[in-house]
Design an enzyme around this catalytic site. Sequence first.
Site, short mmCIF file in Angstrom:
data_model
loop_
_atom_site.label_atom_id
_atom_site.label_comp_id
_atom_site.label_asym_id
_atom_site.label_seq_id
_atom_site.Cartn_x
_atom_site.Cartn_y
_atom_site.Cartn_z
N LYS A 75 0.94 -7.86 -6.91
CA LYS A 75 1.44 -9.19 -7.25
C LYS A 75 1.47 -9.47 -8.75
O LYS A 75 2.33 -10.21 -9.22
CB LYS A 75 0.61 -10.27 -6.54
CG LYS A 75 0.86 -10.34 -5.04
CD LYS A 75 0.09 -11.50 -4.43
CE LYS A 75 0.37 -11.62 -2.95
NZ LYS A 75 -0.31 -12.79 -2.35
N ASP A 111 3.47 -18.31 -1.96
CA ASP A 111 2.12 -18.52 -1.42
C ASP A 111 1.68 -19.97 -1.56
O ASP A 111 1.12 -20.56 -0.64
CB ASP A 111 1.11 -17.61 -2.13
CG ASP A 111 1.21 -16.16 -1.69
OD1 ASP A 111 1.61 -15.92 -0.53
OD2 ASP A 111 0.89 -15.27 -2.49
#
Length: 284
Positions: A75, A111
């Site tokens: 990420k 997210d």
Amino acid sequence: MQPKPSFLVGLIGSGIAASRTPPMHEAAADAAGIRYLYKKIDLTELKLGAEALPELLTAAKRMGFDGLNVTHPCKQAILPLLDELSPDAEALGAVNTVVVRNGRMTGHNTDWFGFAENFRRNMQGASLGRVVQFGAGGAGAAVAFALMKLGVQELTIIDVDLTKAQSLVDSLSPRFAEGRLKIGHDVVATVAAADGIVNATPIGMDKYPGTPLPTTLLRPDLWVAEIVYFPLETALLRTARVLGCHTVDGGGMAIFQGTEAFRLFTGISPDPAVFFATFSALGR
């Protein structure tokens, strides 16, 4: 008859063999009447690390991928390899969704949206005055951003790594009103003054059993939110529910980050009920 729109997407990460994301996306595509192939690119199976990202991204572009989801350990490592970042991805310093258009790759972070949407739908009426968040890692950054976007007036970050907690506070504070984000040191006093708590650590997962704080600090007027969804009911949530706390599990965060990624990939807003049904069926 016109051919159905078709999309090729993938998930890059380590240990993703049991991921529910591919079947959720494919079920949503079936319901929307589009062709959709979702491939898992498991670094563990390929015996690769995040250093293979440049090669994998080049291959994805050459093979005509429309998008990629990205998870641990990629990420942050993917950031310098992309052509562009969305404002949210830039703010969080992490990407979990990459849209490929005309040979260019744009990184997004869904997210935080997943947590915020799950909270909005399941925690109506929850007080957002003082909130304590346990965990300042990658997921913690997304959750903290979501909580601030939801309108939390004072968010206290507690992490065993004070440097990590300070880094999170420092990175997000300039984007919100002064004094709304701070580090917590005294768990007992901080929780006693809180309206709600969030577990943004891995503690509670099957491989990391336990709770992020002593459960003796819980009380009925405290709301409790989780991001862990393996298992769906963690020890923290189980204790909180017995006490009568208003709670929300981590399943919705996983689902709604997925619905937003699907929208970014296809331009179509999927039916969340399909994601929920697939997620639940795979949990049996």
